[in-house]
Design a protein around this motif. Structure first.
Motif, PDB file in Angstrom:
ATOM      1  N   ASP A  79       0.809  -1.209   0.000  1.00 56.36           N
ATOM      2  CA  ASP A  79       0.000   0.000   0.000  1.00 56.36           C
ATOM      3  C   ASP A  79       0.846   1.265   0.000  1.00 56.36           C
ATOM      4  O   ASP A  79       0.548   2.214  -0.696  1.00 56.36           O
ATOM      5  CB  ASP A  79      -0.919   0.028   1.223  1.00 56.36           C
ATOM      6  CG  ASP A  79      -1.967  -1.056   1.181  1.00 56.36           C
ATOM      7  OD1 ASP A  79      -2.267  -1.558   0.081  1.00 56.36           O
ATOM      8  OD2 ASP A  79      -2.486  -1.409   2.249  1.00 56.36           O
ATOM      9  N   LYS A  80       1.872   1.227   0.804  1.00 58.06           N
ATOM     10  CA  LYS A  80       2.721   2.417   0.923  1.00 58.06           C
ATOM     11  C   LYS A  80       4.076   1.998   1.470  1.00 58.06           C
ATOM     12  O   LYS A  80       4.229   0.896   2.002  1.00 58.06           O
ATOM     13  CB  LYS A  80       2.066   3.453   1.845  1.00 58.06           C
ATOM     14  CG  LYS A  80       1.860   2.969   3.274  1.00 58.06           C
ATOM     15  CD  LYS A  80       1.109   4.009   4.086  1.00 58.06           C
ATOM     16  CE  LYS A  80       0.958   3.672   5.524  1.00 58.06           C
ATOM     17  NZ  LYS A  80       0.429   2.396   5.894  1.00 58.06           N
ATOM     18  N   ARG A  81       5.033   2.859   1.348  1.00 57.45           N
ATOM     19  CA  ARG A  81       6.345   2.597   1.917  1.00 57.45           C
ATOM     20  C   ARG A  81       6.177   2.398   3.418  1.00 57.45           C
ATOM     21  O   ARG A  81       5.449   3.132   4.075  1.00 57.45           O
ATOM     22  CB  ARG A  81       7.282   3.768   1.633  1.00 57.45           C
ATOM     23  CG  ARG A  81       8.693   3.559   2.118  1.00 57.45           C
ATOM     24  CD  ARG A  81       9.625   4.621   1.511  1.00 57.45           C
ATOM     25  NE  ARG A  81      10.906   4.644   2.142  1.00 57.45           N
ATOM     26  CZ  ARG A  81      11.875   3.756   1.919  1.00 57.45           C
ATOM     27  NH1 ARG A  81      11.683   2.791   1.065  1.00 57.45           N
ATOM     28  NH2 ARG A  81      13.037   3.846   2.550  1.00 57.45           N
ATOM     29  N   GLY A  82       6.816   1.368   3.946  1.00 53.90           N
ATOM     30  CA  GLY A  82       6.705   1.096   5.372  1.00 53.90           C
ATOM     31  C   GLY A  82       5.693   0.023   5.715  1.00 53.90           C
ATOM     32  O   GLY A  82       5.477  -0.263   6.885  1.00 53.90           O
ATOM     33  N   SER A 120      12.347   1.186   6.595  1.00 53.01           N
ATOM     34  CA  SER A 120      11.198   2.061   6.355  1.00 53.01           C
ATOM     35  C   SER A 120       9.958   1.567   7.092  1.00 53.01           C
ATOM     36  O   SER A 120       8.953   2.264   7.173  1.00 53.01           O
ATOM     37  CB  SER A 120      10.906   2.156   4.849  1.00 53.01           C
ATOM     38  OG  SER A 120      10.362   0.940   4.371  1.00 53.01           O
ATOM     39  N   VAL A 121      10.020   0.353   7.625  1.00 52.05           N
ATOM     40  CA  VAL A 121       8.896  -0.232   8.358  1.00 52.05           C
ATOM     41  C   VAL A 121       9.077   0.085   9.835  1.00 52.05           C
ATOM     42  O   VAL A 121      10.085  -0.285  10.430  1.00 52.05           O
ATOM     43  CB  VAL A 121       8.826  -1.765   8.137  1.00 52.05           C
ATOM     44  CG1 VAL A 121       7.634  -2.349   8.873  1.00 52.05           C
ATOM     45  CG2 VAL A 121       8.785  -2.105   6.659  1.00 52.05           C
ATOM     46  N   THR A 122       8.101   0.769  10.401  1.00 51.23           N
ATOM     47  CA  THR A 122       8.232   1.159  11.801  1.00 51.23           C
ATOM     48  C   THR A 122       7.947  -0.020  12.725  1.00 51.23           C
ATOM     49  O   THR A 122       7.192  -0.928  12.380  1.00 51.23           O
ATOM     50  CB  THR A 122       7.249   2.297  12.163  1.00 51.23           C
ATOM     51  OG1 THR A 122       5.914   1.807  12.052  1.00 51.23           O
ATOM     52  CG2 THR A 122       7.456   3.512  11.269  1.00 51.23           C
TER      53      THR A 122
END
Length: 155
Positions: A79-82, A120-122
């Motif tokens: 869906d989005k970065r991260g 980039s994934v929190t």
């Protein structure tokens, strides 16, 4: 390559499985506790420890599966970065009754570097996915439970 030969053979014997393998890291001391944990899991532990804070018991760079397994559980949610797309795919695979198998040889070298997409994934987004999966796959089947020690993340 040897990796493809061994994982392909394992996928033929385990057609409903995500097939992983053991791995080594460069540099060798990066994520050493996680590497030791993931490489030492027994076959039953690949499923029973799938909902620990470490995440998938087969690391995504080692995955090998049939097109049927991929199409059933996929595609990856990007869906989005991260977005923790590997964790979401892993849980969807298990949700649909998928199996896990590991070739017990180190066939992948996984390089740690500061520009990896994984950064980039929190931790919060991973935690949200992990807690949701723990509730769905484990806790809702129990009548009650006791938290004995919550560890660093549970505090």
């Amino acid at each position: 390559s040897r990796r493809i030969e061994l994982q392909y053979a394992a996928s033929l014997l385990n057609p409903n499985a995500l097939v992983g393998c053991k791995f080594c890291r460069i540099p060798a001391d990066s994520t050493h506790r996680y590497t030791r944990w993931a490489n030492s899991l027994t076959r039953p532990q690949l499923k029973t420890q799938a909902f620990t804070s470490f995440g998938p018991t087969l690391i995504q760079p080692t995955w090998f599966c049939s097109r049927d397994v991929y199409l059933r559980a996929g595609p990856f949610v990007e869906d989005k970065r991260g977005t923790p797309e590997d964790l979401l795919f892993f849980h969807q695979h298990l949700r649909l009754g998928g199996d896990l198998f590991r070739v017990d040889e180190s066939l992948v070298t996984y390089r740690y570097h500061s520009f990896a997409t994984t950064f980039s994934v929190t931790r919060e987004s991973i935690w949200d996915v992990q807690v949701s999966a723990l509730e769905e796959f484990v806790l809702r089947r129990w009548l009650s439970f006791t938290i004995w020690n919550a560890g660093k993340q549970g505090r």
